[in-house]
Enzyme design. Structure first.
Site, PDB file in Angstrom:
ATOM      1  N   LYS B  22       0.821  -1.203   0.000  1.00 29.78           N
ATOM      2  CA  LYS B  22       0.000   0.000   0.000  1.00 29.78           C
ATOM      3  C   LYS B  22       0.861   1.262   0.000  1.00 29.78           C
ATOM      4  O   LYS B  22       0.642   2.182  -0.792  1.00 29.78           O
ATOM      5  CB  LYS B  22      -0.915  -0.012   1.240  1.00 29.78           C
ATOM      6  CG  LYS B  22      -2.003   1.061   1.214  1.00 29.78           C
ATOM      7  CD  LYS B  22      -2.760   1.136   2.549  1.00 29.78           C
ATOM      8  CE  LYS B  22      -3.559  -0.110   2.859  1.00 29.78           C
ATOM      9  NZ  LYS B  22      -5.011   0.079   2.707  1.00 29.78           N
ATOM     10  N   ARG B  92      -3.299   2.905   8.652  1.00 30.32           N
ATOM     11  CA  ARG B  92      -3.593   1.610   8.032  1.00 30.32           C
ATOM     12  C   ARG B  92      -2.345   0.758   7.928  1.00 30.32           C
ATOM     13  O   ARG B  92      -1.261   1.251   7.664  1.00 30.32           O
ATOM     14  CB  ARG B  92      -4.126   1.812   6.607  1.00 30.32           C
ATOM     15  CG  ARG B  92      -5.529   2.320   6.502  1.00 30.32           C
ATOM     16  CD  ARG B  92      -5.942   2.289   5.030  1.00 30.32           C
ATOM     17  NE  ARG B  92      -7.351   2.540   4.875  1.00 30.32           N
ATOM     18  CZ  ARG B  92      -7.867   3.745   4.653  1.00 30.32           C
ATOM     19  NH1 ARG B  92      -7.083   4.816   4.575  1.00 30.32           N
ATOM     20  NH2 ARG B  92      -9.168   3.893   4.523  1.00 30.32           N
ATOM     21  N   GLY B 101      -8.043  -7.320   5.091  1.00 28.81           N
ATOM     22  CA  GLY B 101      -8.855  -7.429   6.299  1.00 28.81           C
ATOM     23  C   GLY B 101      -8.189  -8.127   7.458  1.00 28.81           C
ATOM     24  O   GLY B 101      -8.801  -8.321   8.496  1.00 28.81           O
ATOM     25  N   MET B 103      -5.463  -7.192   9.140  1.00 25.05           N
ATOM     26  CA  MET B 103      -4.870  -6.341  10.171  1.00 25.05           C
ATOM     27  C   MET B 103      -5.739  -5.111  10.414  1.00 25.05           C
ATOM     28  O   MET B 103      -6.749  -4.917   9.755  1.00 25.05           O
ATOM     29  CB  MET B 103      -3.452  -5.986   9.767  1.00 25.05           C
ATOM     30  CG  MET B 103      -2.534  -7.205   9.868  1.00 25.05           C
ATOM     31  SD  MET B 103      -0.855  -6.818   9.407  1.00 25.05           S
ATOM     32  CE  MET B 103      -1.075  -6.331   7.715  1.00 25.05           C
ATOM     33  N   ARG B 336      -3.453  -1.351  -6.392  1.00 24.85           N
ATOM     34  CA  ARG B 336      -2.602  -2.559  -6.314  1.00 24.85           C
ATOM     35  C   ARG B 336      -2.985  -3.464  -7.463  1.00 24.85           C
ATOM     36  O   ARG B 336      -4.078  -3.332  -8.036  1.00 24.85           O
ATOM     37  CB  ARG B 336      -2.799  -3.272  -4.978  1.00 24.85           C
ATOM     38  CG  ARG B 336      -4.230  -3.712  -4.731  1.00 24.85           C
ATOM     39  CD  ARG B 336      -4.404  -4.324  -3.352  1.00 24.85           C
ATOM     40  NE  ARG B 336      -5.812  -4.569  -3.090  1.00 24.85           N
ATOM     41  CZ  ARG B 336      -6.310  -4.897  -1.909  1.00 24.85           C
ATOM     42  NH1 ARG B 336      -5.517  -4.988  -0.863  1.00 24.85           N
ATOM     43  NH2 ARG B 336      -7.604  -5.125  -1.749  1.00 24.85           N
ATOM     44  N   HIS B 454     -15.729  -9.329   1.852  1.00 27.21           N
ATOM     45  CA  HIS B 454     -14.684 -10.207   2.403  1.00 27.21           C
ATOM     46  C   HIS B 454     -14.788 -11.623   1.839  1.00 27.21           C
ATOM     47  O   HIS B 454     -13.804 -12.194   1.376  1.00 27.21           O
ATOM     48  CB  HIS B 454     -14.798 -10.242   3.934  1.00 27.21           C
ATOM     49  CG  HIS B 454     -13.805 -11.136   4.588  1.00 27.21           C
ATOM     50  ND1 HIS B 454     -14.097 -12.442   4.925  1.00 27.21           N
ATOM     51  CD2 HIS B 454     -12.507 -10.934   4.931  1.00 27.21           C
ATOM     52  CE1 HIS B 454     -13.031 -12.986   5.476  1.00 27.21           C
ATOM     53  NE2 HIS B 454     -12.038 -12.085   5.491  1.00 27.21           N
ATOM     54  N   SER B 764      14.500 -40.880  -7.101  1.00 26.51           N
ATOM     55  CA  SER B 764      13.233 -40.175  -6.980  1.00 26.51           C
ATOM     56  C   SER B 764      13.098 -39.789  -5.512  1.00 26.51           C
ATOM     57  O   SER B 764      13.086 -40.654  -4.638  1.00 26.51           O
ATOM     58  CB  SER B 764      12.086 -41.082  -7.421  1.00 26.51           C
ATOM     59  OG  SER B 764      10.877 -40.380  -7.287  1.00 26.51           O
ATOM     60  N   ASN B 768       7.808 -37.096   1.180  1.00 25.27           N
ATOM     61  CA  ASN B 768       6.921 -37.311   2.329  1.00 25.27           C
ATOM     62  C   ASN B 768       7.691 -37.979   3.460  1.00 25.27           C
ATOM     63  O   ASN B 768       7.764 -37.455   4.571  1.00 25.27           O
ATOM     64  CB  ASN B 768       5.730 -38.203   1.957  1.00 25.27           C
ATOM     65  CG  ASN B 768       4.835 -37.561   0.918  1.00 25.27           C
ATOM     66  OD1 ASN B 768       4.933 -36.366   0.661  1.00 25.27           O
ATOM     67  ND2 ASN B 768       3.966 -38.351   0.323  1.00 25.27           N
ATOM     68  N   CYS B 831       8.803 -37.285  -6.053  1.00 26.45           N
ATOM     69  CA  CYS B 831       7.472 -37.880  -6.183  1.00 26.45           C
ATOM     70  C   CYS B 831       6.663 -37.777  -4.906  1.00 26.45           C
ATOM     71  O   CYS B 831       5.648 -38.423  -4.753  1.00 26.45           O
ATOM     72  CB  CYS B 831       7.564 -39.331  -6.648  1.00 26.45           C
ATOM     73  SG  CYS B 831       8.333 -40.417  -5.437  1.00 26.45           S
ATOM     74  N   TYR B 851      12.771 -33.867 -13.201  1.00 19.76           N
ATOM     75  CA  TYR B 851      11.314 -33.735 -13.235  1.00 19.76           C
ATOM     76  C   TYR B 851      10.742 -33.644 -11.829  1.00 19.76           C
ATOM     77  O   TYR B 851      11.413 -33.991 -10.858  1.00 19.76           O
ATOM     78  CB  TYR B 851      10.676 -34.911 -13.979  1.00 19.76           C
ATOM     79  CG  TYR B 851      10.810 -36.245 -13.282  1.00 19.76           C
ATOM     80  CD1 TYR B 851       9.896 -36.633 -12.293  1.00 19.76           C
ATOM     81  CD2 TYR B 851      11.844 -37.120 -13.590  1.00 19.76           C
ATOM     82  CE1 TYR B 851      10.026 -37.848 -11.631  1.00 19.76           C
ATOM     83  CE2 TYR B 851      11.984 -38.329 -12.940  1.00 19.76           C
ATOM     84  CZ  TYR B 851      11.070 -38.688 -11.955  1.00 19.76           C
ATOM     85  OH  TYR B 851      11.202 -39.877 -11.303  1.00 19.76           O
TER      86      TYR B 851
END
Lengths: 874, 874
Positions: B22, B92, B101, B103, B336, B454, B764, B768, B831, B851
């Site tokens: 802003k 602001r 919205g 803050m 913006r 909102h 690969s 996880n 993967c 990849y």
């Protein structure tokens, strides 16, 4: 052409990695002019190549072997298959590290239908010749070709029965000739080919058999127990045969330049007249002490004494030698630095320094740190021993005291150990097959065999108490009974105690006590402390453990686990109250009850440590460890806690975790329940203040936050801890240095160590968890597959015993480096169980850790290993 | 002195990181001469310093603020507290990234007992003055001082009651003056001090409140959902007040230079006459379309149209602007780059290229990869939609289709989501407190608010379907009911469907179908494919998934999990038979039954992939996942298997693991039961051969060995796999390239990647598991403490969603580097689920992976992110 075969005259003692220990020393003895039957060594590289080539010996190597045979024949002045004076050889394994009895040996190689006549002619002893041939066929068939020995024994037994005799010696040359014929027939029947008459074919097959034996199961187990990599391979030594069993002017023996049990400086050994070398080692006949050779063959004895002295001088270490006397002539078959008990190792090290042969630095290397273990284990309580009555006496083969229950087979011993029993393995005699059973036993008793028998040698290597050759007892492995001299019969599970220092056997359990560090032990530990630069601390959770740690020379406590204290009867209720609390207030109330108890615990430890640093770890295990799981226990607890069964059950179920190892524990507890960390921080600081006030000693508490993986996580908990610590100091008007640090036990913590060091004043590597997470397997579960990994040589040592230096060690080294980048003076330690493993201690020194911390009983081992690290790095 | 405060005239758009979005844009608009009420920005660095200084604003910064006030007063020609012409400001927040919205904002700051008179004099409107003062006291008390708003509302209500009126507007200036007096009294009672009359004191407190609001819980959640680091901090903008609510020549509005829902090139927005800015955004009054301003105030409208064009030209992007009209004069309060729906983003990108304003490279950056998700989600099935009947219509606020069950509060929605339900959140209007509930919902329906409310803004940002301002329905959050126009009442759990593109609401469940990549979407994906250098594959376990992957542009399969196939009804029996087998033969028999089924599975996948590479992973999960745990199921299975209950129970108990994540799984299964790996290798190779023969396409199967931690382990399994593969090829007389590689998912594998690459033809990264082991917490268990970690800002994003680049990423990068050292052409992929996360895709590009592989539905996202990576690196 790459050289795979070395004549003994081409090598020396420095070529151990290539020629193996035996080969290098045969070469060295040749070099310094000692009487060694000549021959050659096929290198360890040839063994590696054999495996790389899919278990075949390349033509290149065969060619080099044949050349070496020709040279050896020339030196010996004999020829393979010569009907007059045939050339015979022994084929023996010989790895870099001694692996006694683990691999195969073939004697009398070269015998065939013609050579046997040559031997008969040359020795004028056809019976000897055919007996040798018979033995060779049997050994070759068994060891090289895998034909069952029993089938040959059956032929021999049949021959004896046919003749109506009992002893082998009652068979004459003609009888044995017939046996040989039957043996060869059996060979053909079993293997579909004739017994090989070509000595060179015999030799290549024998060499393959030795290479193969490098990978037999017992060798694999032995290597794992002794940290010997499978990649080393074994060399093969091919040596002209000399015969200790050709008559009464022949003999064979083994001897040490100093007593391997006590270290006393005197020639110590045993021999058998008219016997082959393996007879002594196998312990089947009971041999004569070496000193008596001075009466039987005084010149040979004098020559041997001189050679022994020469060898000890040459190697500056106690030597273990094998010799054979053939026709009154002495031949040296082997020398090596002798295995010895821990007390002997200490005495020899101290004596060699006193004799001016070694510096202190050199001398400490003569004591294997791991060996000290035997000295740190219990001995018999003097009073209890006085009340006990020995029921038999054997040879004191490996010192120390053992008390346990009897098992008669290695298998039963292993199974009993898994059930948590303390075992004394009782065997007629042990063989390499028994190795795992011996390893799990507190002590070993054998009925047969001398102090150089398999049982004695292996037990000393392991630091396990052993009474050998106890002929007074009758051990029946089939019925699993042991009959004592007084006629009593002991069975599996009965109590027994052994004194490995006296040879006494007790048919009862005897109380044992801790050992002291005095005499030579104290001297050597003093040198180690002078030399080493890395500190040694202990892991101790109680004042008793702390006192033991100080007694064994610990320079502080590297890990006090606070959760062990939580399980005590008087506190578990408060812990559980805390766990079932629904609000912070309830939790704080419960914790307030624990505070004085924890403070008391820490006061005890601070007092015991007399101002030495103490690292205390905040609560680590998941909370479900503190609550019951059985329905009736939950019901009882519910009543106690004033809850309904359902309420409590719900709370307990809420604590369930799929992977507790990777769950809500460590500092994660402190993040979710900061009040726990606050209570503990207060207990630690109040205890430190009280003890400092009470004793006047400066206390520097080190508060350790476990399982950290991220800087902000550490900071979050540390901020609470520091706030409480400052509060306590202010309340007491005391100034005190204290440190807040962290465990590095999660891979991410190691990777982010530069960040984490911004807040951590010390790192303590928790290598147990770090190993689990880095390997991705939990110690509790890995048992299901690790055996398959060992069997397939994927892993060769237990990563929970010996730090995996390549993988986990890479993380540790990285973290140490990153930590120092951020905080050059950061204290770095290790507090996993690896802290007492000598190879890990050396690794820790090499990567610049400040200290290792281990069980109090391993502190002296770590002190010595840390000194080794300094010397080995020079 | 370090500069913490910038006048708008001192900054520009490039200073976003320092001034926030802003602030930077207010400066830029000032710079290009647009009508901006002047003021200054307190930097994000001041915010960071505020937190570093223990939540205080340093004297240095206060001094700079005071100087800036003086300058701003001079520019405005007004003074704080001037009884004639008082200076008032808005305060602001404004972070680097837009957080709508999230803050706090304070308006009318500067009002006090004197200034209020000044406003009254100046505007000749005492009622306006006292109403403003009343609002300011309430806002300041609530937002800055934390006094409950309700207490002020009660005073206002009492005033209305006393006067016997219903509306605020019925209170006159004198009434409001009395309310102000009561407000001040309440303030003093609550806080113990007088309401501050000094505007500078008000200002500093307001600035602190904005800084504080950076860390309020909803901001923390928003940051986590949007990957915004907490370290960024927020700037604070202090700006001269202009009033849109001073009369009928006043107004306020928001507008976009293009339609944010469709991307259509037309001025699009809403305004309210005689209102303050927040009234439009809050969606409380329903505003007028911007075009109607051309009738009300044609000159202002023309000026605004010109400014809008200027701004879009200036920023080369669609602008989202806020403006206020005070006394007929236009002021720009904000501009913006506008948030937009995915279709709008695509259309705008394509149009801006067509208009010659952007290159393709620049244009693809205008589309957030994650946003595409909304286009890849189901739309209503056309036939099902035809059969459905809309029961109400609202504003089409965020496109896409949603079908689920009704919940009326964010909390209930979150709880229902955890139970696995699909939710449509129905609210009167949404507020920032609802953010988590909105996140878990398939769709959002509000009764009030426009397309810039909102709910609409946030839903579009999330790519979630939203129908806003549906005034036809009555939503009662207290009774949890929704009354339809036809009088029917829907309750919690009732079915509902929303069409975010039409605004239609259906009181029924409607079948949805998959989306297609066509039009602008296709164009942008084409550009992305031209630009990107990293490949994108998909994780697919079935021919259907594989076909979907190809349709979405996958260049192969990076992961086929073979265990999912094992759970099918027709195979689970054979699997269980294999598990309870006692011998290798039994196991092989059971596996033989599985072989044709697995082969069939793989044939389907190879066919669907039409010659593209397919990576198939050998069996990974622990075997206990395939056996039942409930007693009755075990009994049934025992009967089926011809076993006694006890036998089967023992087998199943034997499979129990303490930490299954770290147990007997992955290649550990292949080490202990090589026959499983052999069967799978055979199934893969036979399938490949069959499909190659059948289709003529060249098939290159990639066989992936999971959970490897050590070279020898990989080699052990690979040797079996290769032997089987060669056997199959020989049997079929076929030559075929195939690769054998490994997952890197255990920290040790990453550390030892140079070694492992000796055998692995590809890596690969299984991020996880690698994340779980590197962090040392399991995904299943981490839920218990991760919330505390987010609340305490220890972790800011879910490491299972977004790759932890610092820790886990360090291991991945290290492994990639080490792998290439050994095997320069090694194929490197990822993967884990991270493969579809845009920030992770960029990371993977940057460290040189070949990849990424992700769920088929995220393939287009990964393709675009991979293209972003190229452009961002230029």
């Amino acid at each position: 052409m790459y050289k795979y075969v070395y004549m003994f005259s081409e090598g020396d003692a420095t070529m151990r990695n290539l020629l193996g220990g035996k080969g290098a020393n045969l070469a060295e003895m040749t070099k310094i002019g000692l009487p060694v039957p000549q021959g050659f060594t096929i290198t360890t590289e040839a063994c590696t190549k054999y495996y790389e080539d899919g278990q075949t010996i390349s033509d290149e190597i065969i060619e080099q072997i044949n050349e070496a045979i020709a040279k050896t024949e020339e030196i010996a002045g004999k020829k393979f298959g010569d009907p007059e004076n045939p050339f015979l050889v022994s084929v023996r394994s010989g790895a870099r590290a001694s692996m006694p009895g683990m691999m195969d040996t073939i004697l009398n190689l070269g015998l065939n239908d013609i050579a046997v006549e040559g031997v008969a002619n040359k020795t004028q002893n056809p019976r000897f010749a055919y007996d040798s041939y018979r033995r060779f066929i049997q050994m070759f068939s068994d060891v090289v070709m895998g034909v069952e020995k029993a089938k040959f024994e059956a032929i021999l037994d049949a021959a004896k029965e046919a003749k109506g005799v009992k002893q082998d010696t009652e068979l004459d040359a003609e009888d044995l000739k017939a046996v040989v014929a039957n043996y060869k027939e059996l060979y053909k029947k079993e293997l579909g080919v004739e017994f090989p008459q070509d000595a060179k074919v015999q030799l290549i097959e024998a060499v393959k058999a030795v290479f193969r034996s490098w990978d037999n199961p017992r060798a694999i187990v032995y290597r794992r127990l002794n940290d010997i990599p499978s990649s080393w391979g074994t060399a093969v030594n091919v040596q002209s045969m000399v015969f200790g069993n050709m008559g009464d002017d022949c003999g064979t023996g083994v001897a040490f330049t100093r007593d391997p049990a006590t270290g006393e400086k005197r020639l110590y050994g045993e021999y058998l007249m008219n016997a082959q070398g393996e007879d002594v080692v196998a312990g089947i006949r009971t041999p004569q002490p070496i000193s008596s050779l001075s009466e039987t063959m005084p010149e040979v004895y004098e020559q041997f004494v001189n050679i022994a002295q020469t060898l000890e001088d040459h190697y500056s270490d106690m030597q273990d030698m094998e010799f054979t006397i053939e026709g009154g002539k002495l031949f040296m078959l082997q020398t090596r630095n002798g295995k010895r008990t821990a007390p002997a190792a200490l005495k020899i090290a101290v004596d060699l320094v006193a004799e001016g042969r070694l510096t202190k630095e050199q001398a400490i290397l003569k004591v294997e740190p791991g060996q000290l273990d035997s000295l740190l284990h219990p001995q018999f309580d003097a009073a209890a021993l006085k009340a006990a009555k020995a029921v038999a006496k054997g040879l004191p083969a490996s010192p120390g005291a053992a008390s346990g229950v009897i098992y008669f087979t290695a298998e039963d011993a292993v199974a009993a150990k898994e059930r948590g029993e303390k075992i004394v393995l009782c065997r007629q005699e042990t063989s390499p097959e028994d190795i795992e059973g011996m390893h799990v036993s507190e002590g070993i008793l054998t009925a047969r065999g001398g102090r150089t028998s398999h049982a004695a040698v292996v037990a000393r290597g392991m630091g396990t108490c052993c009474v050998a050759g106890c002929g007074e007892v009758i051990i029946n492995e089939e019925t699993k009974t042991m009959t004592l001299p007084d006629g009593r019969v002991l069975v599996e599970g009965d109590a027994i105690s052994l004194d490995g220092s006296t040879g006494n056997v007790y048919a009862e359990s005897i109380k044992t006590v801790e050992a002291q560090i005095t005499g030579d032990f104290e001297t050597v530990m003093g040198w180690a402390d002078e030399i080493r630069t890395m500190q040694v601390r202990a892991n101790a959770d109680s004042p008793e453990d702390a006192a033991q740690a100080v007694a064994f020379g610990a320079q502080g406590i590297g890990l006090t686990r606070t959760e062990h204290m939580f399980f005590a009867e008087d506190r578990i209720a408060a812990i559980r109250e805390m766990i079932v609390s629904k609000t912070v207030e309830q939790r704080e109330n419960a914790l307030a009850k624990l505070l004085p108890m924890q403070r008391g615990d820490f006061e005890g430890i601070f007092k015991a440590m007399k101002g030495l640093p103490v690292t205390i770890r905040l609560l680590d295990p998941p909370l479900h460890e503190f609550v019951p799981t059985a329905e009736e226990d939950i019901k009882a607890l519910a009543v106690e806690m004033g809850l309904t069964y359902e309420e409590l059950k719900t709370t307990i179920e809420g604590l369930h975790e799929f992977n507790p190892m990777m769950g809500h524990r460590g500092c994660r507890l402190a993040v979710t329940y900061p009040e726990i960390a606050k209570m503990q921080a207060r207990a630690i600081m109040e205890a430190a203040v009280n003890v400092q006030k009470g004793t006047g000693e400066t206390i520097v508490p080190e508060i350790m936050i476990p399982l950290v993986g991220e800087l902000k996580e550490l900071k979050f908990v540390k901020d609470y801890v520091v706030a409480v610590a400052e509060e306590v100091l202010k309340e007491n008007g005391v100034e005190m240095e204290y440190k807040v640090g962290t465990m590095i036990e999660i891979p991410r913590a190691a990777l982010m160590a530069d960040e984490i060091a911004k807040e951590a004043e010390f790192f303590s590597f928790g290598t147990n968890d770090l190993t689990q997470m880095t390997f991705g397997f939990s110690r509790d579960d890995a048992g299901k597959f690790l055996d398959a990994y060992y069997d397939n040589k994927i892993y060769e040592s237990d990563p929970f015993q010996k730090l995996d230096q390549e993988g986990v060690g890479k993380l540790v080294e990285m973290a140490a480096k990153l930590g120092k980048q951020t905080r050059p003076n950061i204290k770095l330690g290790i507090c996993g169980e690896h802290g007492g493993d000598p190879s890990t201690v050396i690794f820790c020194h090499n990567i610049g850790l400040t200290y290792v911390s281990c069980s109090p009983f391993r502190v002296p081992i770590a002190r010595l290993a840390a000194a080794h690290a300094v010397v080995l790095n020079k």
